[in-house]
Design a protein around this motif. Structure first.
Motif, PDB file in Angstrom:
ATOM      1  N   ARG A   7     -63.472  58.679  -9.527  1.00  8.37           N
ATOM      2  CA  ARG A   7     -64.893  59.009  -9.364  1.00  8.37           C
ATOM      3  C   ARG A   7     -65.751  57.740  -9.403  1.00  8.37           C
ATOM      4  NH1 ARG A   7     -68.496  63.334 -10.147  1.00  8.37           N
ATOM      5  NH2 ARG A   7     -70.498  62.687 -11.042  1.00  8.37           N
ATOM      6  N   ALA A   8     -65.498  56.871 -10.374  1.00 15.32           N
ATOM      7  CA  ALA A   8     -66.268  55.629 -10.465  1.00 15.32           C
ATOM      8  C   ALA A   8     -66.077  54.769  -9.220  1.00 15.32           C
ATOM      9  CB  ALA A   8     -65.845  54.848 -11.714  1.00 15.32           C
ATOM     10  N   THR A   9     -64.869  54.775  -8.679  1.00 15.48           N
ATOM     11  CA  THR A   9     -64.593  54.001  -7.465  1.00 15.48           C
ATOM     12  C   THR A   9     -65.367  54.548  -6.276  1.00 15.48           C
ATOM     13  OG1 THR A   9     -62.390  53.437  -8.300  1.00 15.48           O
ATOM     14  CG2 THR A   9     -62.752  53.219  -5.924  1.00 15.48           C
ATOM     15  N   ALA A  10     -65.482  55.859  -6.189  1.00 18.45           N
ATOM     16  CA  ALA A  10     -66.262  56.463  -5.101  1.00 18.45           C
ATOM     17  C   ALA A  10     -67.707  55.985  -5.152  1.00 18.45           C
ATOM     18  CB  ALA A  10     -66.191  57.983  -5.194  1.00 18.45           C
ATOM     19  N   PHE A  11     -68.285  55.944  -6.335  1.00 24.16           N
ATOM     20  CA  PHE A  11     -69.676  55.488  -6.456  1.00 24.16           C
ATOM     21  C   PHE A  11     -69.803  53.994  -6.186  1.00 24.16           C
ATOM     22  CE2 PHE A  11     -70.265  59.539  -8.655  1.00 24.16           C
ATOM     23  CZ  PHE A  11     -71.492  59.941  -8.135  1.00 24.16           C
ATOM     24  N   ALA A  12     -68.790  53.222  -6.577  1.00 24.96           N
ATOM     25  CA  ALA A  12     -68.838  51.777  -6.311  1.00 24.96           C
ATOM     26  C   ALA A  12     -68.851  51.501  -4.813  1.00 24.96           C
ATOM     27  CB  ALA A  12     -67.640  51.088  -6.974  1.00 24.96           C
ATOM     28  N   PHE A  13     -68.018  52.197  -4.054  1.00 20.02           N
ATOM     29  CA  PHE A  13     -68.025  52.017  -2.601  1.00 20.02           C
ATOM     30  C   PHE A  13     -69.310  52.565  -1.980  1.00 20.02           C
ATOM     31  CE2 PHE A  13     -63.315  51.513  -2.878  1.00 20.02           C
ATOM     32  CZ  PHE A  13     -63.209  50.350  -2.126  1.00 20.02           C
ATOM     33  N   ALA A  14     -69.794  53.686  -2.505  1.00 20.08           N
ATOM     34  CA  ALA A  14     -71.025  54.274  -1.963  1.00 20.08           C
ATOM     35  C   ALA A  14     -72.207  53.334  -2.141  1.00 20.08           C
ATOM     36  CB  ALA A  14     -71.301  55.618  -2.638  1.00 20.08           C
ATOM     37  N   ARG A  15     -72.261  52.647  -3.268  1.00 18.63           N
ATOM     38  CA  ARG A  15     -73.359  51.698  -3.492  1.00 18.63           C
ATOM     39  C   ARG A  15     -73.342  50.574  -2.462  1.00 18.63           C
ATOM     40  NH1 ARG A  15     -72.175  52.744  -8.937  1.00 18.63           N
ATOM     41  NH2 ARG A  15     -70.780  50.937  -9.047  1.00 18.63           N
ATOM     42  N   ASP A  16     -72.142  50.269  -1.938  1.00 13.76           N
ATOM     43  CA  ASP A  16     -72.028  49.259  -0.883  1.00 13.76           C
ATOM     44  C   ASP A  16     -72.194  49.866   0.508  1.00 13.76           C
ATOM     45  OD1 ASP A  16     -71.616  47.286  -2.732  1.00 13.76           O
ATOM     46  OD2 ASP A  16     -69.432  47.274  -2.540  1.00 13.76           O
ATOM     47  N   LYS A  17     -72.608  51.144   0.537  1.00 13.64           N
ATOM     48  CA  LYS A  17     -72.894  51.868   1.795  1.00 13.64           C
ATOM     49  C   LYS A  17     -71.655  52.110   2.646  1.00 13.64           C
ATOM     50  CE  LYS A  17     -77.098  51.832   0.433  1.00 13.64           C
ATOM     51  NZ  LYS A  17     -77.557  53.002  -0.350  1.00 13.64           N
TER      52      LYS A  17
END
Length: 249
Positions: free
Chosen positions: A18-28
């Motif tokens: 889950r944290a990885t999904a948000f990390a990539f999402a923050r990088d668009k």
């Protein structure tokens, strides 16, 4: 790789995934999250979209090849390619001595941790080999390097994940795809709480970490994003250990 890479994350509904999904999402990045629970998956995709990322949820169980094949096909159907795959689906199993292990308990751990990783890589590489590019990051553990009493099956499964990672990297290099693993130490997740089964045992485990604390899912996610990225373009077949110094000695 495209400026907005397409990222697939299995085991994305909790913890490190889950944290990885948000990390990539923050990088668009364009993110596809996968797991077995539909309602949680849809909620996660909605949260990711609220960050401005393009995000989709696809239900899948990595223990079954048909599920995995359809998952990867769904990613390509939606976004046209697959640039990064993070294989984070995993289970710790029960804390039981070797004397009490059973074939059923073996299957429960190895079908997710080992077979699931193998099937995911097989179908991710099917797409990436045709593209001539891509990056796969598997999730191992400190236990992929050492032993732990009562956790024989989990330990063995993570040793296997590291072997799969290195072997796949040697094969995938021929068509321009990198395969690595990130191996966390104790991380503040529900899995850690289940493994330690109490505040006293948890404190005892964390006392063995030179930095004297657990990692956070977000810290592990940042390591995964780095290994997957072009910043690590000369890294393949490697295991990046992120464990507060626990395996330094």
């Amino acid at each position: 790789m495209t400026t907005q890479p397409v990222v697939l994350i299995t085991g994305a509904l909790t913890g490190i995934g889950r944290a990885t999904a948000f990390a990539f999402a923050r990088d668009k990045a364009r993110v596809v999250v996968s797991g077995r629970r539909v309602e949680e998956g849809r909620q996660l995709a909605e949260e990711l979209r609220s960050t401005g990322s393009q995000a989709e949820f696809v239900q899948s169980d990595v223990r079954f090849e048909d599920d995995v094949s359809k998952l990867v096909d769904a990613v390509v159907a939606r976004f046209g390619r697959l640039d990064i795959a993070v294989n984070a689906a995993g289970t710790e199993g029960e804390t039981i001595p070797v004397l009490d292990q059973t074939p059923e308990r073996y299957t429960a751990v190895f079908d997710t941790n080992v077979l699931g990783t193998l099937l995911a890589m097989k179908h991710e590489l099917r797409v990436m080999s045709a593209q001539g590019s891509g990056s796969i990051v598997n999730i191992s553990s400190t236990m992929g390097l050492r032993g732990a009493a009562g956790l024989s099956l989990y330990v063995a499964s993570k040793h296997a994940v590291e072997g799969l990672t290195k072997s796949a990297a040697l094969e995938a290099a021929a068509f321009g795809v990198r395969v690595n693993a990130v191996a966390p130490g104790p991380v503040e997740t529900a899995m850690l709480n289940r493994l330690t089964a109490g505040a006293e045992r948890k404190a005892g485990m964390l006392a063995t970490v030179p930095l004297k604390r657990a990692g956070t899912p977000e810290e592990i996610a940042e390591a995964i994003v780095f290994v997957a990225s072009e910043k690590a373009s000369f890294m393949t077949g490697e295991i990046l250990r992120v464990n507060g110094g626990r395996t330094a000695a």
